[in-house]
Structures are given as structure tokens and as C-alpha cells.
Design an enzyme around this catalytic site. Structure first.
Site: not given
Ligand code: ACO
Length: 353
Positions: A114, A254, A284
């Protein structure tokens, strides 16, 4: 000093939505649990089996180039941050290059879970700061549904599919990526990984039976790591650059869990109006989360805004960047106009050093 500034953004969102209510009929979960523990309400899923992360990345990249009215043939480099490439090789970057008709560009995929977009941003900036390249298309694209086990309630509620892209070009007026801090710690690899399919455990009946082709996560361990690591690097970037919380126009975190975002923002002393949050809409999306935020907030951003970006992910990997936003409204050239001749000439001169 020449910096790398974002001059356009673009995104691709699959049309199909997977809501918390949908998930209630798939696994033992509730809308209430998902919303209160993660902040997620729905996510997008790319259901077309013939399309995957390279397709989404191409569409996001195409939109960014169109906004800048840039001919793909003028692009120098394509970087695709992804954990779900269409294939091990060739890279998604090659597929995007061909699909866009970016005939002069070279490119590669970047794997940092990520944190891939933030790692990619710093890599792209270095290429531009070197003076050798004048345009880099950085894409974050992940079809997380392709590695998600939809019988595992611990993970299947978290992820969604999407792509977003930024175009980076040189800036000599103090805008662009001004600083960054990047980290990794391979000791934490087991907390978030995909065990099968690689050279250590090539696909076999056993890897399939043991579901090793799906993402595996120890959520509590990752949560504990993320809550401190994430804010640490964001604060480090702020301190190094003498930024107080009032100086930060937007924190772009994030989007993995709303509680992790809120904890970081609180530690950094930021108010809700300073934090980009869209996790409720997309979940996500791994490498796409930060550029997706930039797309969603593009019309609010003003030239000179101080932006702090931060990400964390499997590896462990984590990092933060300090960006001074470079344009007020999408920097679109007049329709149909080609990049200025002098820009082309400068590019040719740079490439022949
Ligand atoms: N619905 C209902 N109950 C659930 C669900 C669900 N979808 N998922 C887990 N539970 C249960 C668990 O089984 C557990 O039950 P138990 O106590 O009987 O064992 C209980 O809820 C609590 O589980 P926890 O794991 O403690 O829940 P937590 O509050 O930690 O939330 C979560 C879980 C959302 C996964 C959280 O730990 C988290 O967000 N972790 C970080 C995830 C993350 O940021 N990952 C980075 C991804 S980036 C990348 O590189 C891809």
C-alpha cells in the site's frame, strides 16, 4: 532547484458497487461492524473477467493526460504501483504504454504494497529532478478483488478495486514534491502477505487448497504497527520542513481504516477539514487510495497548498511526502493544442545529454 510537480490527475472506478449489505449475505458480518471498525460503506469491484489492473491503470492514465492535453507520445516514463499486476511479466507499465500509444516512454512496475504510490512518487520525482526526464505518468492500480477471499470476513470487507494516476513534470517555481521519508522493515512481512504463486511456492494444488493465492492479514498486528508508523513519518516530514498543523492545508492518508486515519490526524493536530477521507466510498484500494483522494479533492486544491501524504502497507513499508500543490484548476491547455514547441525542443535536448 527543479522539483517534480503534479500537473494533472485521473482515475478509473469500476461501475459495480459492493455494499456492506451485500457482504452481509456473503459472510458473517454486519453493516454496523464494518462501518464502526473500518469506516467503509461500499467499495467498487471490477467484475469484467477480461479486464484487470492494467486496464484500470490505462484509463486513469488516459484521463490524466487528457486533462493536460498531453499527447501520449510525449510521455517519457510510466511507473505503475501495484500488488495485482495482470501478470508477473511483462509489466503493467508495458501494457499501459502500448494501450496509450506512449511510443517514446519506458516504464516499470513498482511493488511496495500500500506504500507503492508514495514510493513511486519519490522515484518519479528523482527521475525528473535528475534532469533527464520531463514527464512521468505515475499510476496506482489494484484489482484487490482478484486476491481477496470472499469467504474470509477478516479481509473481504476491507478492499476494493480502482486506479488513479498523476502526471509529474518539472517545476522551477518552488512547487512539487519538496521532501519525503521512506521506510521498510521486512521483519513484519508475515502480518500482511500473499504466500503462494511466487517463486518460493509456485501455484500448485497445495497452494490453491491452502488458499495461498489470497491476501493474508493479521489485522490487529498491522493495526498496531500502522497507528504509530504512519503518524511518525508524517510528523517527521512536517518537523523537517518547519510545518505546523496550521500550515498543512491537507493531509492525504492511505485509506485502510478510518480509525487509523483519525488517530494519525489527531496526533498531528489536524482538524477534520484538513484530512482527505473517502474510504467510505471505495474501501482500501491499495495503490490507488492517495491519488484517488487527489482526484476527489482536485477542484478544492489551490496553487501553493501544503499537502502531506502518508502511507503504510505490507512489507512492512511506510512513508510520507511533503508536496506543494502546483495549480489552481486543472491545467488544461486549449482543446486540441499540442504541447508548446519549445517544450518539445527542451525535452529532446534533455534526452540527448
Ligand atoms: N464482521 C464481523 N466481525 C468481524 C469481522 C467482520 N467483517 N472481521 C473480524 N471480525 C471479528 C473477529 O473475528 C474478532 O472476533 P473474536 O474477538 O471473536 O476473535 C472481532 O471481530 C475483533 O477482531 P479484531 O481483529 O480485533 O478487530 P479490529 O477492531 O482490530 O478490526 C480490522 C479488524 C478492521 C482488520 C483492523 O484490525 C484493521 O484495520 N487492521 C489494519 C488493516 C490495515 O490497515 N491493513 C493494511 C492494508 S495495506 C496493504 O499493504 C494491502
Amino acid at each position: 532547484m527543479t522539483r517534480a510537480a503534479i500537473t494533472a490527475v485521473g482515475r478509473y472506478l469500476p461501475p459495480d458497487r459492493l455494499t456492506n449489505k451485500d457482504l452481509e449475505s456473503m459472510v458473517d458480518t454486519t453493516d454496523e461492524w464494518i462501518r464502526t471498525r473500518t469506516g467503509i460503506q461500499e467499495r467498487r469491484i471490477l467484475r469484467d473477467r477480461g479486464k484487470a489492473s492494467a486496464f484500470m491503470g490505462t484509463e486513469a492514465g488516459r484521463q490524466a493526460l487528457k486533462k493536460r492535453d498531453m499527447d501520449p507520445a510525449d510521455l517519457d516514463v510510466i511507473i505503475v504501483a501495484t500488488v495485482t499486476p495482470d501478470m508477473f511479466f511483462p509489466s503493467n507499465a508495458c501494457q499501459v504504454q502500448a494501450a496509450l500509444g506512449a511510443t517514446r516512454a519506458w516504464g516499470f512496475d513498482l511493488s511496495a504494497a500500500c506504500s507503492g504510490f508514495v514510493f513511486g512518487l519519490c522515484t518519479a520525482a528523482s527521475l525528473i529532478e535528475s534532469g533527464r526526464y520531463r514527464s512521468v505518468l505515475l499510476i496506482g492500480s489494484d484489482k484487490m478483488s482478484s486476491i481477496t477471499d470472499y469467504t474470509d470476513r477478516n479481509t473481504c470487507v476491507l478492499f476494493g478495486d480502482a486506479a488513479a494516476a498523476v502526471l509529474l513534470e518539472p517545476d522551477d517555481s518552488g512547487h512539487g514534491l519538496l521532501d519525503h521519508v521512506l521506510r521498510c522493515d521486512g521483519e513484519g512481512w508475515e502480518a500482511l502477505c500473499m504466500l503462494g504463486g511466487g517463486s518460493l511456492r509456485p501455484p500448485s494444488h497445495e497452494t490453491l487448497a491452502k488458499k495461498m493465492h489470497f491476501l493474508h492479514q493479521d489485522g490487529r498486528t498491522v493495526y498496531r504497527f500502522a497507528v504509530s508508523a504512519f503518524a511518525d513519518v508524517a510528523e517527521e516530514v512536517m518537523m523537517r520542513n518547519g510545518l505546523t498543523s496550521e500550515d498543512v492545508r491537507y493531509f492525504v492518508p492511505h485509506q485502510a481504516n478510518r480509525r487509523i486515519i483519525d488517530a494519525a490526524a489527531q496526533r498531528m493536530g489536524l482538524g477534520a477539514d484538513q484530512v482527505m477521507v473517502n474510504i467510505h466510498r471505495y474501501g482500501n484500494t491499495t495503490n490507488a487510495t492517495i491519488p484517488l483522494c487527489l482526484c476527489d479533492w482536485e477542484s478544492e486544491l489551490q496553487k501553493g497548498d501544503n499537502i502531506v501524504l502518508a502511507a503504510f502497507g505490507g512489507g512492512y513499508t511506510w512513508g510520507a511526502g511533503y508536496l506543494k500543490w502546483a495549480y489552481d484548476t486543472p491545467a488544461v491547455r486549449p482543446q486540441g493544442a499540442k504541447p508548446a514547441l519549445e517544450q518539445k525542443a527542451a525535452r529532446l535536448a534533455v534526452n540527448t545529454i
